[in-house]
Design a protein around this motif. Sequence first.
Motif, PDB file in Angstrom:
ATOM      1  N   TYR A   1       0.882  -1.126   0.073  1.00  0.00           N
ATOM      2  CA  TYR A   1       0.069  -0.260   0.040  1.00  0.00           C
ATOM      3  C   TYR A   1       0.690   1.196   0.020  1.00  0.00           C
ATOM      4  O   TYR A   1       0.626   2.374  -0.806  1.00  0.00           O
ATOM      5  N   MET A   2       2.071   1.417   0.995  1.00  0.00           N
ATOM      6  CA  MET A   2       2.772   2.339   0.894  1.00  0.00           C
ATOM      7  C   MET A   2       3.384   2.721  -0.595  1.00  0.00           C
ATOM      8  O   MET A   2       3.582   3.996  -1.158  1.00  0.00           O
ATOM      9  N   ARG A   3       3.837   1.771  -1.309  1.00  0.00           N
ATOM     10  CA  ARG A   3       4.416   1.668  -2.531  1.00  0.00           C
ATOM     11  C   ARG A   3       3.553   2.458  -3.567  1.00  0.00           C
ATOM     12  O   ARG A   3       3.731   3.261  -4.270  1.00  0.00           O
ATOM     13  N   SER A   4       2.445   2.026  -3.422  1.00  0.00           N
ATOM     14  CA  SER A   4       1.239   2.402  -4.375  1.00  0.00           C
ATOM     15  C   SER A   4       0.888   3.955  -4.262  1.00  0.00           C
ATOM     16  O   SER A   4       0.491   4.530  -5.208  1.00  0.00           O
ATOM     17  N   GLN A   5       1.116   4.164  -2.986  1.00  0.00           N
ATOM     18  CA  GLN A   5       0.657   5.713  -2.552  1.00  0.00           C
ATOM     19  C   GLN A   5       1.987   6.478  -2.553  1.00  0.00           C
ATOM     20  O   GLN A   5       1.836   7.779  -2.383  1.00  0.00           O
ATOM     21  N   GLY A   6       3.018   6.002  -2.980  1.00  0.00           N
ATOM     22  CA  GLY A   6       4.244   6.872  -2.968  1.00  0.00           C
ATOM     23  C   GLY A   6       4.899   7.357  -1.821  1.00  0.00           C
ATOM     24  O   GLY A   6       5.416   8.101  -1.401  1.00  0.00           O
ATOM     25  N   GLU A   7       4.302   6.398  -0.399  1.00  0.00           N
ATOM     26  CA  GLU A   7       4.857   6.738   0.901  1.00  0.00           C
ATOM     27  C   GLU A   7       6.168   6.235   1.047  1.00  0.00           C
ATOM     28  O   GLU A   7       6.317   4.879   0.731  1.00  0.00           O
ATOM     29  N   GLY A   8       7.127   6.808   1.655  1.00  0.00           N
ATOM     30  CA  GLY A   8       8.310   6.151   2.091  1.00  0.00           C
ATOM     31  C   GLY A   8       8.899   6.356   3.443  1.00  0.00           C
ATOM     32  O   GLY A   8       7.909   6.816   4.272  1.00  0.00           O
ATOM     33  N   LEU A   9       9.911   6.272   3.717  1.00  0.00           N
ATOM     34  CA  LEU A   9      10.561   6.501   5.074  1.00  0.00           C
ATOM     35  C   LEU A   9      10.537   7.902   5.309  1.00  0.00           C
ATOM     36  O   LEU A   9      10.879   8.291   6.329  1.00  0.00           O
ATOM     37  N   PHE A  10      10.682   8.745   4.402  1.00  0.00           N
ATOM     38  CA  PHE A  10      10.944  10.310   4.646  1.00  0.00           C
ATOM     39  C   PHE A  10       9.655  10.969   3.883  1.00  0.00           C
ATOM     40  O   PHE A  10       8.977  10.524   2.795  1.00  0.00           O
ATOM     41  N   ILE A  11       9.389  12.303   4.605  1.00  0.00           N
ATOM     42  CA  ILE A  11       8.368  13.094   4.049  1.00  0.00           C
ATOM     43  C   ILE A  11       9.000  14.579   4.021  1.00  0.00           C
ATOM     44  O   ILE A  11       9.859  15.081   5.013  1.00  0.00           O
ATOM     45  N   THR A  12       8.328  15.230   3.243  1.00  0.00           N
ATOM     46  CA  THR A  12       8.482  16.722   3.193  1.00  0.00           C
ATOM     47  C   THR A  12       7.174  17.429   3.589  1.00  0.00           C
ATOM     48  O   THR A  12       6.233  17.476   2.812  1.00  0.00           O
ATOM     49  N   ARG A  13       7.443  18.335   4.604  1.00  0.00           N
ATOM     50  CA  ARG A  13       6.245  18.961   5.048  1.00  0.00           C
ATOM     51  C   ARG A  13       6.400  20.204   5.500  1.00  0.00           C
ATOM     52  O   ARG A  13       7.634  20.672   5.975  1.00  0.00           O
ATOM     53  N   THR A  14       5.218  21.166   5.873  1.00  0.00           N
ATOM     54  CA  THR A  14       5.776  22.557   6.376  1.00  0.00           C
ATOM     55  C   THR A  14       5.905  22.312   7.809  1.00  0.00           C
ATOM     56  O   THR A  14       5.450  21.122   8.754  1.00  0.00           O
ATOM     57  N   VAL A  15       6.442  23.263   8.320  1.00  0.00           N
ATOM     58  CA  VAL A  15       6.705  23.477   9.803  1.00  0.00           C
ATOM     59  C   VAL A  15       5.244  23.463  10.823  1.00  0.00           C
ATOM     60  O   VAL A  15       5.288  22.612  11.471  1.00  0.00           O
ATOM     61  N   ARG A  16       4.222  23.965  10.159  1.00  0.00           N
ATOM     62  CA  ARG A  16       2.932  24.009  10.809  1.00  0.00           C
ATOM     63  C   ARG A  16       2.548  22.457  10.906  1.00  0.00           C
ATOM     64  O   ARG A  16       1.929  22.184  11.888  1.00  0.00           O
ATOM     65  N   GLU A  17       2.457  21.846   9.757  1.00  0.00           N
ATOM     66  CA  GLU A  17       2.231  20.647   9.678  1.00  0.00           C
ATOM     67  C   GLU A  17       2.763  19.479  10.567  1.00  0.00           C
ATOM     68  O   GLU A  17       2.283  18.820  11.492  1.00  0.00           O
ATOM     69  N   LEU A  18       4.167  19.621  10.484  1.00  0.00           N
ATOM     70  CA  LEU A  18       4.939  18.831  11.584  1.00  0.00           C
ATOM     71  C   LEU A  18       4.684  19.056  12.931  1.00  0.00           C
ATOM     72  O   LEU A  18       4.658  18.159  13.740  1.00  0.00           O
ATOM     73  N   LEU A  19       4.603  20.472  13.217  1.00  0.00           N
ATOM     74  CA  LEU A  19       4.126  20.660  14.576  1.00  0.00           C
ATOM     75  C   LEU A  19       2.850  20.516  14.974  1.00  0.00           C
ATOM     76  O   LEU A  19       2.594  19.801  16.219  1.00  0.00           O
ATOM     77  N   TRP A  20       2.022  20.919  14.434  1.00  0.00           N
ATOM     78  CA  TRP A  20       0.518  20.896  14.695  1.00  0.00           C
ATOM     79  C   TRP A  20      -0.342  20.048  14.434  1.00  0.00           C
ATOM     80  O   TRP A  20      -1.435  19.551  14.756  1.00  0.00           O
ATOM     81  N   GLY A  21       0.107  19.253  13.179  1.00  0.00           N
ATOM     82  CA  GLY A  21      -0.982  18.084  12.592  1.00  0.00           C
ATOM     83  C   GLY A  21      -1.082  18.342  11.047  1.00  0.00           C
ATOM     84  O   GLY A  21      -1.242  19.384  10.822  1.00  0.00           O
ATOM     85  N   TYR A  22      -1.166  17.130  10.740  1.00  0.00           N
ATOM     86  CA  TYR A  22      -1.456  16.835   9.194  1.00  0.00           C
ATOM     87  C   TYR A  22      -2.403  15.736   8.994  1.00  0.00           C
ATOM     88  O   TYR A  22      -2.095  14.774   9.831  1.00  0.00           O
ATOM     89  N   GLU A  23      -3.220  15.558   8.013  1.00  0.00           N
ATOM     90  CA  GLU A  23      -3.667  14.204   7.967  1.00  0.00           C
ATOM     91  C   GLU A  23      -2.822  13.290   7.064  1.00  0.00           C
ATOM     92  O   GLU A  23      -2.285  13.757   5.900  1.00  0.00           O
ATOM     93  N   ASP A  24      -2.555  12.179   7.728  1.00  0.00           N
ATOM     94  CA  ASP A  24      -1.764  11.028   7.144  1.00  0.00           C
ATOM     95  C   ASP A  24      -2.475   9.842   6.468  1.00  0.00           C
ATOM     96  O   ASP A  24      -3.197   9.555   6.769  1.00  0.00           O
TER      97      ASP A  24
END
Length: 481
Positions: free
Chosen positions: A161-184
């Motif tokens: 599933y992770m491969r199909s969605q392009g999800e890997g061991l690393f992500i690039t997110r904004t400061v706001r998302e990393l601190l206060w939350g984002y939908e994963d």
Amino acid sequence: MLLKSCCIYSTGIFSILMLILGISLVLSNVFPHFLQGEVEKEVVLKNGTEAFDAFENPPAPIYMQFYFFNLTNPLEMLNGDRPAVVEIGPYTYREYRPMEDVNFQENGTKVAAVNPKTYIFQRNMSRGPETDLIRTVNIPAMTVMEKFKDNALAASVISSYMRSQGEGLFITRTVRELLWGYEDGLLKALSLFQPGLDDVFGLFYKNNGSNDGKYVFFTGQGSSKDFARVDTWNGNSSLDWWTSDECNMINGTNGAFFHPVVTKNETLYMFSSDLCRSLYAVYEEDVTVKGIPGYRFTPPSKVFANLTVNPDNAGFCVPAGNCLGSGLLNVSACKQGAPIIMSSPHFYQADEKFVKDVFGMNPKKEEHQTTIDINPLTGIVLQAAKRLQVNVFIEKIPRFSQAENVRTVVFPVVYLNESVLIDDASAVKLRTVMVKQNVVVNIPFMLIGLGIIMGVLFMFLMCRQKVPESTAAERQPLLSS
């Protein structure tokens, strides 16, 4: 003549009495004990005291700074190289933390309260906006892989599933998302099979505008040493995350307040819900903050040392016997199973191994040490800096293609610096108290000085006394020629 002599000898007697009185007062410490007693009466949590006003609504501005570690070699790391990171920050927030739902208990000897914290971004004190992008480890993915690493079927399905969605061991997110939350996406997919699973992730998700639980503090009414000491947290007098009773103890205050009359040889205990444990600090040096004398207390390396250095820390090895090394604390048990490791920034005071495992680490005492500067008479915090680093434990997991070649490493994500400096109005009040302290404490020395001056005056007058003039008969020669 008789009156004059009387005055001179009275001066001498008064000089001796002043010296005796002054020396007696110095040896007995009457005035310092009196002053300390008066301060202890004032520093108590009850309506109408300045201590309670500061407890309920801290007057000094508090700032929270975040420094992220941006990963620069993700492909190389996936192939087994050590990570290379660049520190980016600060991203600064003004922190508001009033006490709410304050309720006195047991005849005023205890007070219950919650301490919600609200963070307001300060663009003018930050490196950039909250929309700055950071590349870091994918903590939700790492958490899921750790959870299912021993389940071949689940691991295969999740990895596909992770491969199909392009999800890997690393992500690039904004400061706001990393601190206060984002939908994963991965958490959202898993929530279909595990109802109740929150599909939002953030390092401090739900921390903005909320509290960390209900505290019950001692007010200091019974004993000044108990001032602001935590009695219970969330209804419990101890924790249950660690493997020994000693490590599960809730000791000391919440770190914002300390009892009056602090000495250099004592140990100050604090409970930190961020670290899920109690810790302590010891005297390091004298300091002066805004003209006010203080003692600097810092947590010694022994606090976070491995059990081989400090056997008392054996209970912090979870599961039992699983110790990572000095300077690290595995808090996964109190972070919903996420592989979170806490440390000092840049692995300050940690084993050298962890510093060398990540290119870009540069621990410095003056920048990465936690410090608390306290006025010893009142126990008021003059200046403080709580510095903590959030890390993620990464290891090779063969059943997941996303982590089949990585090396085992404690990866730094972000470190925070929560700092406070006494406000000017409070500093003026405290300087006034210090002036009064100096006057009161120096009264015995003033008496000694007065005695010495009067003694010198007595000797001077004795030397200046005139010898009575002889009569004419006394001046006649004994033998006449």
